[in-house]
Design a protein around this motif. Structure first.
Motif, PDB file in Angstrom:
ATOM      1  N   HIS A 166       0.822  -1.208   0.000  1.00 32.27           N
ATOM      2  CA  HIS A 166       0.000   0.000   0.000  1.00 32.27           C
ATOM      3  C   HIS A 166       0.857   1.260   0.000  1.00 32.27           C
ATOM      4  O   HIS A 166       0.491   2.255  -0.647  1.00 32.27           O
ATOM      5  N   THR A 169       1.574   3.098  -3.209  1.00 37.31           N
ATOM      6  CA  THR A 169       0.533   3.863  -3.906  1.00 37.31           C
ATOM      7  C   THR A 169      -0.015   5.020  -3.080  1.00 37.31           C
ATOM      8  O   THR A 169      -0.948   5.696  -3.531  1.00 37.31           O
ATOM      9  N   ASP A 170       0.542   5.249  -1.894  1.00 40.42           N
ATOM     10  CA  ASP A 170      -0.040   6.231  -0.977  1.00 40.42           C
ATOM     11  C   ASP A 170       1.046   7.194  -0.505  1.00 40.42           C
ATOM     12  O   ASP A 170       1.872   6.849   0.343  1.00 40.42           O
ATOM     13  N   THR A 172       0.797   9.743   1.360  1.00 39.48           N
ATOM     14  CA  THR A 172       0.660  10.082   2.778  1.00 39.48           C
ATOM     15  C   THR A 172       1.388   9.069   3.641  1.00 39.48           C
ATOM     16  O   THR A 172       2.122   9.428   4.576  1.00 39.48           O
ATOM     17  N   CYS A 173       1.218   7.788   3.320  1.00 38.56           N
ATOM     18  CA  CYS A 173       1.907   6.744   4.072  1.00 38.56           C
ATOM     19  C   CYS A 173       3.416   6.816   3.865  1.00 38.56           C
ATOM     20  O   CYS A 173       4.187   6.455   4.754  1.00 38.56           O
TER      21      CYS A 173
END
Length: 206
Positions: A166, A169-170, A172-173
C-alpha cells in the motif's frame, strides 16, 4: 551517577531517557530523541553529511558509546546483530511504554512515534522515575484501530507485505504511517516530519 546527571549528559547529545528498569543489581536506561530539535541536530552531524550508510545508526553508535564512557555504563543498541538485544521487552519493562491496541509500542510522551536509539547498562542500581500511566487506557476513541487503509495492523498480527504494497501507492503513508500519526499522543509529540519520512523510507525504500 544519578538519573538527573545521566539526563543532562544525554541532553548534550540531543538524547533523552525513555524509561528504564532494574535487573539483578543492574540498571538499564533506554535512550531516544530529545524533542523538539533532534532531527535538526542529528541530520547536521558528520555521519549524515558524508553520506554514510545507515547514518542515524552510525551516529547513534558513536553518541551512545561516548555517553557510556562519560557515565560509566555499557552502551547497547537495537541494531548491529544478530544477536539482537530485546529492546521491545525492555521497553515494556520500563514503565513508560506499553503494547498499543494495534500491537506497536506506545510511549507516554512519544506515542506511537517512539524510537529507541540505544541504551546504557549500569552495573549498579540507579533510582528511576516512578512508572507512568498507559495513555491507551484513557483513549476512548482509539483512532489507531481504524487508521490503516488496508487494516495491516492489529494486536495479534502485522501484515507487512500488505503494508508495504500500500505504501507504494499512498504518498501520505510514504511521509508517515497513518496509524502512528493517528495516535493522540503522537500528535502532541514535536517530532520533525522529515524524521518520520526518513524512518518510512528506511522501512520501505521506494
Amino acid at each position: 551517577m544519578t538519573f538527573s546527571r545521566i539526563t543532562d549528559a544525554a541532553a548534550a547529545l540531543h538524547l533523552a531517557p525513555l524509561g528504564g528498569f532494574h535487573d539483578d543489581g543492574q540498571t538499564t536506561i533506554l535512550l531516544g530523541p530529545l524533542e523538539p530539535g533532534f532531527w535538526t541536530y542529528v541530520s547536521n552531524r558528520p555521519e549524515f553529511k558524508r553520506g554514510a550508510p545507515d547514518p542515524l545508526d552510525a551516529w547513534s553508535s558513536w553518541a551512545i558509546t561516548a555517553l557510556g564512557y562519560v557515565t560509566g555504563a555499557v552502551p547497547v543498541f537495537p541494531f548491529g546483530g544478530p544477536p539482537f538485544h530485546p529492546f521491545i521487552s525492555w521497553a515494556l519493562r520500563s514503565g513508560e511504554a506499553w503494547q498499543s491496541p494495534v500491537g506497536l509500542l506506545v510511549h507516554k510522551e512519544a506515542g506511537l512515534l517512539v524510537s529507541y536509539r540505544g541504551a546504557l547498562v549500569f552495573d549498579r542500581v540507579i533510582d528511576l522515575p516512578a512508572p507512568a500511566a498507559n495513555p491507551c487506557v484513557t483513549c476512548d476513541e482509539q483512532p489507531c484501530l481504524a487508521a490503516c487503509p488496508v487494516n495491516a495492523l492489529s494486536a495479534e498480527n502485522y501484515d507487512v507485505p500488505a503494508c508495504k504494497s500500500h505504501i507504494n501507492t499512498d504518498s501520505t503513508c510514504q511521509s508517515g504511517c497513518r496509524v502512528r500519526m493517528a495516535c493522540p499522543v503522537s500528535q502532541s509529540y514535536p517530532r520533525d516530519p522529515e524524521q518520520t519520512a526518513f524512518h518510512m523510507k528506511a522501512f520501505h525504500p521506494t
